[in-house]
Design an enzyme around this catalytic site. Structure first.
Site, short mmCIF file in Angstrom:
data_model
loop_
_atom_site.label_atom_id
_atom_site.label_comp_id
_atom_site.label_asym_id
_atom_site.label_seq_id
_atom_site.Cartn_x
_atom_site.Cartn_y
_atom_site.Cartn_z
N SER A 28 39.57 18.17 31.48
CA SER A 28 40.94 18.62 31.26
C SER A 28 41.94 17.60 31.77
O SER A 28 41.93 17.24 32.95
CB SER A 28 41.16 19.96 31.97
OG SER A 28 42.54 20.28 31.97
N MET A 30 39.22 32.19 29.88
CA MET A 30 39.79 31.65 31.11
C MET A 30 39.08 32.27 32.31
O MET A 30 38.95 33.49 32.40
CB MET A 30 41.29 31.94 31.17
CG MET A 30 42.12 31.27 30.09
SD MET A 30 42.01 29.47 30.13
CE MET A 30 42.68 29.10 31.77
N ASP A 76 37.03 27.90 30.92
CA ASP A 76 38.02 26.99 31.52
C ASP A 76 38.55 27.60 32.80
O ASP A 76 39.13 28.70 32.79
CB ASP A 76 39.16 26.78 30.52
CG ASP A 76 40.26 25.87 31.04
OD1 ASP A 76 40.11 25.32 32.15
OD2 ASP A 76 41.27 25.70 30.33
N GLY A 77 38.35 26.88 33.91
CA GLY A 77 38.96 27.29 35.17
C GLY A 77 37.99 27.32 36.33
O GLY A 77 37.11 28.18 36.39
N GLY A 78 38.09 26.35 37.21
CA GLY A 78 37.27 26.34 38.41
C GLY A 78 35.81 26.03 38.19
O GLY A 78 34.98 26.25 39.08
N GLY A 127 38.44 20.12 35.14
CA GLY A 127 39.57 19.26 35.47
C GLY A 127 39.32 18.50 36.75
O GLY A 127 38.88 17.35 36.73
N SER A 128 39.59 19.13 37.88
CA SER A 128 39.43 18.46 39.16
C SER A 128 37.99 18.09 39.44
O SER A 128 37.72 17.10 40.14
CB SER A 128 39.99 19.33 40.30
OG SER A 128 39.40 20.62 40.28
N PHE A 170 47.97 26.62 36.37
CA PHE A 170 47.80 25.55 37.35
C PHE A 170 46.35 25.10 37.39
O PHE A 170 45.44 25.91 37.24
CB PHE A 170 48.22 26.02 38.75
CG PHE A 170 49.66 26.45 38.84
CD1 PHE A 170 50.66 25.52 39.02
CD2 PHE A 170 50.00 27.78 38.71
CE1 PHE A 170 51.99 25.91 39.09
CE2 PHE A 170 51.32 28.19 38.77
CZ PHE A 170 52.32 27.24 38.96
N GLY A 171 46.13 23.81 37.63
CA GLY A 171 44.79 23.30 37.84
C GLY A 171 44.35 23.53 39.28
O GLY A 171 45.15 23.87 40.15
N MET A 177 51.57 23.67 28.40
CA MET A 177 52.23 24.77 29.11
C MET A 177 53.74 24.65 28.92
O MET A 177 54.28 23.54 28.89
CB MET A 177 51.88 24.72 30.60
CG MET A 177 50.40 24.77 30.89
SD MET A 177 50.09 24.76 32.67
CE MET A 177 48.30 24.68 32.68
N HIS A 209 40.10 18.00 26.69
CA HIS A 209 40.84 19.27 26.74
C HIS A 209 42.30 18.97 27.09
O HIS A 209 42.59 18.35 28.12
CB HIS A 209 40.21 20.19 27.78
CG HIS A 209 40.70 21.59 27.70
ND1 HIS A 209 40.32 22.47 26.69
CD2 HIS A 209 41.56 22.29 28.48
CE1 HIS A 209 40.90 23.63 26.87
NE2 HIS A 209 41.68 23.55 27.95
N MET A 225 49.31 27.18 25.76
CA MET A 225 49.78 28.24 26.66
C MET A 225 51.29 28.31 26.51
O MET A 225 52.05 27.97 27.43
CB MET A 225 49.35 27.94 28.10
CG MET A 225 47.86 28.07 28.31
SD MET A 225 47.30 27.37 29.88
CE MET A 225 46.98 25.67 29.37
N ASP A 234 45.85 20.59 27.78
CA ASP A 234 46.55 21.81 28.15
C ASP A 234 48.05 21.69 27.90
O ASP A 234 48.70 20.78 28.41
CB ASP A 234 46.32 22.12 29.63
CG ASP A 234 44.91 22.60 29.91
OD1 ASP A 234 44.49 23.58 29.27
OD2 ASP A 234 44.22 21.99 30.75
N HIS A 281 44.82 23.39 23.92
CA HIS A 281 44.93 24.77 24.42
C HIS A 281 46.41 25.08 24.61
O HIS A 281 47.04 24.57 25.54
CB HIS A 281 44.15 24.89 25.73
CG HIS A 281 44.32 26.19 26.43
ND1 HIS A 281 43.97 26.37 27.76
CD2 HIS A 281 44.81 27.40 26.02
CE1 HIS A 281 44.23 27.61 28.12
NE2 HIS A 281 44.75 28.25 27.08
#
Length: 229
Positions: free
Chosen positions: A10, A144, A182-184, A204-205, A150-151, A39, A35, A75, A37, A73
């Protein structure tokens, strides 16, 4: 279940000052898609990238002479006006949240009419009934595993049964519909995510926060692959 595992870094966690280089580097490290994002500081409390940035990274989304898909994506709310702009900018997949569309079926038809793959995004508390009359039109379902905006957020474990439920729905169609999460997502939980049925993993991170992109992507792929062995 499809044995393919796709890793989608991401850009939300990338270094925006050197975005083109970051894209090239994660693709060289083994990323299957990028990916992207979007927003709007309205549907979600953050503001990120628009179609011009998508167009700018498009030349970097290649592995040799093969294009690497850009997974957009959205948002944003309203959503329909931005879809043609991202299609023109080079998006391969465009996903949106049903709450952001006045007419979900019409929005899906719009995406597909532009020659782009269509995805629907469900937040952690969004019910699965949105898939009742849309799944046959989808190329991708994005679940999600954090609340969007937020990342760097922690994975919400209660999404795992939801992944399993969507996987069952996809299998029942007999169609090749990607199931993206997606997420964590990170090396510590990726096996559980894949065991639940995800085949496309946004990170992402876990990728851009690592010093070695090759090692980070390989760890995610190996962890997910262990769930299929």
């Amino acid at each position: 279940m499809n044995e393919t595992i796709r890793i989608a870094p991401s850009l939300l966690s990338a270094d925006f000052a050197r975005l083109g280089e970051e894209v090239s580097e994660v693709i060289a490290a083994g990323a299957d898609l990028i990916h992207f994002d979007v927003m709007d500081n309205h549907y979600v409390p953050n503001l990120t990238m628009g179609p011009m940035v998508c167009q700018a990274i498009k030349p970097h989304c290649r592995r040799g002479d093969q294009p690497v898909p850009i997974d957009v994506h959205l948002m944003v709310k309203p959503v329909d006006a931005l879809i043609p702009l991202f299609a023109q900018a080079g998006a391969s997949i465009i996903s949106f949240h049903p709450e952001a569309s006045e007419h979900v079926d019409r929005t899906l038809q719009l995406i597909r009419s532009l020659g782009v793959k269509a995805g629907l995004v469900l937040n952690p508390a969004t019910p699965l009934h949105w898939l009742d009359h849309t799944l046959e039109q989808l190329d991708l379902v994005l679940l999600m595993s954090v609340n969007p905006g937020f990342g760097g957020q922690a994975f919400i474990d209660s999404v795992l049964p939801k992944i399993e439920a969507v996987r069952r729905r996809i299998e029942a169609t007999g169609r090749d519909i990607w199931l993206e999460v997606d997420g964590g997502v990170n090396a510590a939980n990726v096996r559980r995510v894949a065991e639940a049925g995800a085949d496309t993993l946004v990170a992402g991170s876990a990728v851009f926060g690592a010093g070695d992109y090759h090692r980070a992507i390989a760890a995610l792929r190996d962890g997910a692959g262990a769930a299929r062995r």
